[in-house]
Design a protein around this motif. Sequence first.
Motif, PDB file in Angstrom:
ATOM      1  N   ILE A  24       0.838  -1.204   0.000  1.00  0.00           N
ATOM      2  CA  ILE A  24       0.000   0.000   0.000  1.00  0.00           C
ATOM      3  C   ILE A  24       0.876   1.257   0.000  1.00  0.00           C
ATOM      4  O   ILE A  24       0.661   2.170  -0.803  1.00  0.00           O
ATOM      5  N   SER A  25       1.864   1.316   0.877  1.00  0.00           N
ATOM      6  CA  SER A  25       2.743   2.497   0.948  1.00  0.00           C
ATOM      7  C   SER A  25       3.490   2.716  -0.353  1.00  0.00           C
ATOM      8  O   SER A  25       3.638   3.848  -0.822  1.00  0.00           O
ATOM      9  N   VAL A  28       0.977   4.058  -2.957  1.00  0.00           N
ATOM     10  CA  VAL A  28       0.631   5.457  -2.686  1.00  0.00           C
ATOM     11  C   VAL A  28       1.755   6.379  -3.153  1.00  0.00           C
ATOM     12  O   VAL A  28       1.501   7.401  -3.797  1.00  0.00           O
ATOM     13  N   VAL A  47      -7.271  13.414  -5.378  1.00  0.00           N
ATOM     14  CA  VAL A  47      -7.054  12.092  -4.815  1.00  0.00           C
ATOM     15  C   VAL A  47      -7.808  12.007  -3.495  1.00  0.00           C
ATOM     16  O   VAL A  47      -7.739  12.919  -2.668  1.00  0.00           O
ATOM     17  N   SER A  48      -8.528  10.924  -3.317  1.00  0.00           N
ATOM     18  CA  SER A  48      -9.239  10.710  -2.060  1.00  0.00           C
ATOM     19  C   SER A  48      -9.081   9.259  -1.636  1.00  0.00           C
ATOM     20  O   SER A  48      -8.797   8.384  -2.464  1.00  0.00           O
ATOM     21  N   VAL A  49      -9.212   9.013  -0.340  1.00  0.00           N
ATOM     22  CA  VAL A  49      -9.028   7.666   0.189  1.00  0.00           C
ATOM     23  C   VAL A  49     -10.173   7.294   1.121  1.00  0.00           C
ATOM     24  O   VAL A  49     -10.830   8.151   1.712  1.00  0.00           O
ATOM     25  N   SER A  50     -10.378   6.003   1.221  1.00  0.00           N
ATOM     26  CA  SER A  50     -11.280   5.424   2.212  1.00  0.00           C
ATOM     27  C   SER A  50     -10.622   4.126   2.656  1.00  0.00           C
ATOM     28  O   SER A  50      -9.714   3.621   1.999  1.00  0.00           O
ATOM     29  N   HIS A  51     -11.069   3.590   3.786  1.00  0.00           N
ATOM     30  CA  HIS A  51     -10.467   2.362   4.293  1.00  0.00           C
ATOM     31  C   HIS A  51     -11.578   1.530   4.922  1.00  0.00           C
ATOM     32  O   HIS A  51     -12.196   1.936   5.895  1.00  0.00           O
ATOM     33  N   VAL A  91     -14.940   9.294   3.083  1.00  0.00           N
ATOM     34  CA  VAL A  91     -13.951   9.523   2.033  1.00  0.00           C
ATOM     35  C   VAL A  91     -13.227  10.822   2.379  1.00  0.00           C
ATOM     36  O   VAL A  91     -13.857  11.835   2.666  1.00  0.00           O
ATOM     37  N   ASP A  93     -10.287  13.635   1.219  1.00  0.00           N
ATOM     38  CA  ASP A  93      -9.420  14.183   0.173  1.00  0.00           C
ATOM     39  C   ASP A  93      -8.007  14.315   0.727  1.00  0.00           C
ATOM     40  O   ASP A  93      -7.816  14.767   1.857  1.00  0.00           O
ATOM     41  N   VAL A 100      -1.798  10.362   3.479  1.00  0.00           N
ATOM     42  CA  VAL A 100      -2.366   9.016   3.350  1.00  0.00           C
ATOM     43  C   VAL A 100      -1.784   8.110   4.426  1.00  0.00           C
ATOM     44  O   VAL A 100      -2.510   7.346   5.067  1.00  0.00           O
ATOM     45  N   LEU A 104      -3.752   5.949   7.173  1.00  0.00           N
ATOM     46  CA  LEU A 104      -3.579   4.505   7.285  1.00  0.00           C
ATOM     47  C   LEU A 104      -3.207   4.094   8.707  1.00  0.00           C
ATOM     48  O   LEU A 104      -3.673   3.064   9.202  1.00  0.00           O
TER      49      LEU A 104
END
Length: 125
Positions: A24-25, A28, A47-51, A91, A93, A100, A104
Amino acid sequence: GSGKTYTMSGPEEMDEDGHERGLISRAVDMIFDEVEALRFKGWTYDVSVSHLEIYNENLRDLMAQPSQELRKLEIKHVDNGRMAAVTNLQVVDVTTAAHVEELLLQAHEARATAATIHNERSSLT
């Protein structure tokens, strides 16, 4: 375990050179390197993230704030079934790989906390 978490996230302690970083790192970093390279050519990206964690067929948003944890998450098929989306998923941004990584880490802590709670519950029954 079969090493899935280690492969995806890497070790708890990082070596000086970062050689043991997880998938993952590394991904990214590659994404943000490419975003930066293309920015010089006039491209812009958001860029946006969810987990999300799926545990015993339950969906859990690892980035949700405590006040949001009770929201119901569901997998829905959208775009005439060509894509899946999760309702009510947080989510965020992001603009840097470091941001990120912070998210995480928070998600990892939420996951560890949930694992402890699950273990306590299963020990009581």
